[in-house]
Write a protein that holds these residues in place. Structure first.
Motif, mmCIF file in Angstrom:
data_model
loop_
_atom_site.group_PDB
_atom_site.id
_atom_site.type_symbol
_atom_site.label_atom_id
_atom_site.label_comp_id
_atom_site.label_asym_id
_atom_site.label_seq_id
_atom_site.Cartn_x
_atom_site.Cartn_y
_atom_site.Cartn_z
ATOM 1 N N PHE A 53 0.333 -11.963 -4.001
ATOM 2 C CA PHE A 53 -0.080 -10.747 -3.579
ATOM 3 C C PHE A 53 -1.347 -10.470 -2.302
ATOM 4 N N LEU A 55 5.497 2.555 -0.396
ATOM 5 C CA LEU A 55 4.618 3.760 -0.683
ATOM 6 C C LEU A 55 3.451 3.864 0.323
ATOM 7 N N THR A 87 1.006 -5.452 7.123
ATOM 8 C CA THR A 87 0.529 -6.261 5.767
ATOM 9 C C THR A 87 1.516 -7.475 5.462
ATOM 10 N N HIS A 121 6.679 -3.300 -2.529
ATOM 11 C CA HIS A 121 7.042 -1.668 -3.272
ATOM 12 C C HIS A 121 5.735 -1.086 -2.864
ATOM 13 N N LEU A 122 4.542 -1.737 -2.745
ATOM 14 C CA LEU A 122 3.277 -1.151 -2.300
ATOM 15 C C LEU A 122 3.583 -0.474 -0.807
ATOM 16 N N GLU A 123 4.067 -1.455 0.032
ATOM 17 C CA GLU A 123 4.562 -1.111 1.327
ATOM 18 C C GLU A 123 5.345 -0.031 1.710
ATOM 19 N N LEU A 141 0.743 2.023 0.648
ATOM 20 C CA LEU A 141 -0.403 1.834 -0.132
ATOM 21 C C LEU A 141 -0.812 0.175 -0.183
ATOM 22 N N ALA A 142 0.155 -0.535 0.697
ATOM 23 C CA ALA A 142 -0.183 -1.955 0.428
ATOM 24 C C ALA A 142 -1.659 -2.520 1.146
ATOM 25 N N ILE A 176 -4.969 -1.078 -0.921
ATOM 26 C CA ILE A 176 -4.983 -2.040 -2.293
ATOM 27 C C ILE A 176 -5.285 -3.370 -2.062
ATOM 28 N N ILE A 194 5.300 -6.866 -5.537
ATOM 29 C CA ILE A 194 4.201 -5.852 -5.561
ATOM 30 C C ILE A 194 4.296 -5.189 -4.240
ATOM 31 N N VAL A 195 3.926 -6.310 -3.309
ATOM 32 C CA VAL A 195 3.597 -6.083 -1.949
ATOM 33 C C VAL A 195 4.600 -5.232 -1.279
#
Length: 341
Positions: A195, A104, A47, A100-102, A106-107, A110, A97-98
Motif C-alpha cells: 500500500f 476513485l 501514485t 482501487h483508490l486510484e 483518492l490514492a 489517503i 487497494i492502491v
C-alpha cells in the motif's frame, strides 16, 4: 543533456538521494527507504509510479544488505520463508487497494495521510525512547548467534508467546511462537508494503522483536532477507501495471550501492544508540514533509510542495551526516587512545 530520459540535474539529485538512503539502510538494516515514495509523490510522480519505483529501489538495496547479514549468521531462514508466505498475500491486497483508490482519485491523499500518522507515531516513539535514555533494543551487528535472555524479551512478546496455539514454531535464539502469529504479522506488514511502497522494515523489524520476541540482530537480518522477496515481488507486480520507472530506480541504486557500504562500515565503530534520536527525528521530518505537501495540495499553494521536498531531503541528510560524523569521531578517539603517550 539527458540520462535515462531525465535531465542531468535530476539524475544527480536521485544519485545523491540514493547515497543518503544507502547510508541509513546500511547502518540501521532498515530506515530511509520509506522516504523514497513520499519524495516521488512530492516531486509530482503518479501514485502508482511512486509506489512501484519505491519497491524496486528497496529490492535492489536489500539484496546488498542481506548478503552482509547472512555472512554474520543473523538470518533465520525458516522464519524468513514463513514471513514471505504471509507477506505475499499482504502485498497483493495492498496493491489492489492502491489501484482501487486510484480509480476513485483518492490514492495520493489517503497514502499521504497514512504516512503522516504512521511515520509520525513511530518517530515520536523512537525519539521519546532515545531522549529518555532507555538504551535498550539496540542492534548488535557483531553478534553472530544471538540467544534470548528472558530479561531482554519485551513484556508484550512474553504475553503473546504464552498463547500456545498449534502449530508452534521453534525459531533461532530459542524462541517458540505460534505459526498463526507469524503469518498475521507478515500479512499486515505486507499489506503496508504494497500500500505504501516501502519494504516494511521499519515496521516489521520492531514487530519481530516486540511481538514475536526474536533477538534484535536476528530480527534485522531476517527482516532484510524477507524484504528481498517482498520488494522483488512488489516491484514485479507494479511493473506489470507500468508502475516502475527505470529512469528513477537506476540512479537511486547507483547512489545507494555506495552509501550502503559506508553505513555498513559504520556499524562496526559507532554505537547505534548514540544517534537513535536523529533516526526518530528523521521519521518525524518525513511525516511533517508529507503533511506540508497535503496542505499545499488542498490550499493550492505550490510553494509548500518545495518546502516538503526540502524537509524530506533534509531529514535524510541530517541523519546520514550524523552517521558519518559519529564514525569519524569514533575513529579519531580510537586512534588517539592507541597512540603512544
Amino acid at each position: 543533456m539527458e540520462i535515462l530520459g531525465l535531465g542531468l540535474w535530476m539524475v544527480l539529485l536521485f544519485v545523491g538521494f540514493g547515497l543518503l538512503i544507502g547510508v541509513l539502510f546500511g547502518f540501521f538494516g532498515m530506515g530511509g527507504s520509506f522516504l523514497v515514495t513520499p519524495a516521488l509523490l512530492v516531486m509530482g510522480y503518479p501514485t502508482r509510479v511512486a509506489v512501484g519505483s519505491g519497491l524496486a529501489f528497496v529490492f535492489g538495496t536489500s539484496v546488498i544488505a542481506t548478503l552482509k547479514h547472512r555472512d554474520m549468521g543473523q538470518v533465520d531462514y525458516k522464519l524468513g520463508v514463513l514471513m514471505i508466505a504471509g507477506t505475499t498475500a499482504g502485498i497483493e491486497a495492498g496493491k489492489e487497494i492502491v489501484i482501487h483508490l486510484e480509480s476513485l482519485g483518492l490514492a495520493g491523499s489517503i497514502i499521504s495521510v497514512t504516512y503522516v500518522f504512521l511515520l509520525g507515531g513511530i518517530g515520536a516513539f523512537v525519539t521519546y525512547e532515545a531522549v529518555r535514555g532507555d538504551g535498550g533494543g539496540g542492534v548488535d551487528h557483531d553478534q553472530a548467534d544471538a540467544e534470548v535472555d528472558a530479561d531482554d524479551i519485551p513484556e508484550i512478546a512474553k504475553k503473546i508467546q504464552s498463547y500456545r496455539v498449534p502449530p508452534m514454531m521453534s525459531l533461532r535464539g530459542g524462541v517458540s511462537v505460534s505459526l498463526w502469529l507469524i503469518l498475521a504479522v507478515a500479512f499486515v506488514t505486507g499489506l503496508l508494503s504494497g500500500f505504501l511502497g516501502v519494504g516494511g522494515g521499519f515496521i516489521r523489524m520492531p514487530a519481530l522483536f516486540y511481538l514475536i520476541g526474536v533477538p534484535v540482530p536476528i530480527a534485522v537480518g531476517t527482516d532484510l532477507f524477507e524484504i528481498v522477496f517482498s520488494g522483488g515481488l512488489g516491484s514485479f507486480l507494479y511493473a506489470m501495471d507500468g508502475g516502475v520507472d527505470i529512469s528513477i530506480v537506476v540512479p537511486l541504486l547507483a547512489g545507494s550501492a555506495f552509501g550502503a557500504r559506508i553505513g555498513s562500515a559504520a556499524t562496526s565503530i559507532v554505537d547505534e544508540d548514540d544517534i537513535k534520536v536523529y533516526f526518530g527525528l528523521m521519521l518525524l521530518g518525513g511525516a511533517l514533509a508529507v503533511a506540508v505537501r497535503e496542505i499545499g495540495t488542498v490550499t493550492g499553494i505550490d510553494a509548500l510542495n518545495t518546502v516538503s521536498l526540502v524537509l524530506i531531503l533534509g531529514s535524510a541528510l541530517v541523519v546520514s551526516g550524523a552517521v558519518v560524523y559519529s564514525s569519524v569521531t569514533a575513529l579519531r578517539e580510537e586512534s588517539q587512545s592507541s597512540a603512544p603517550a
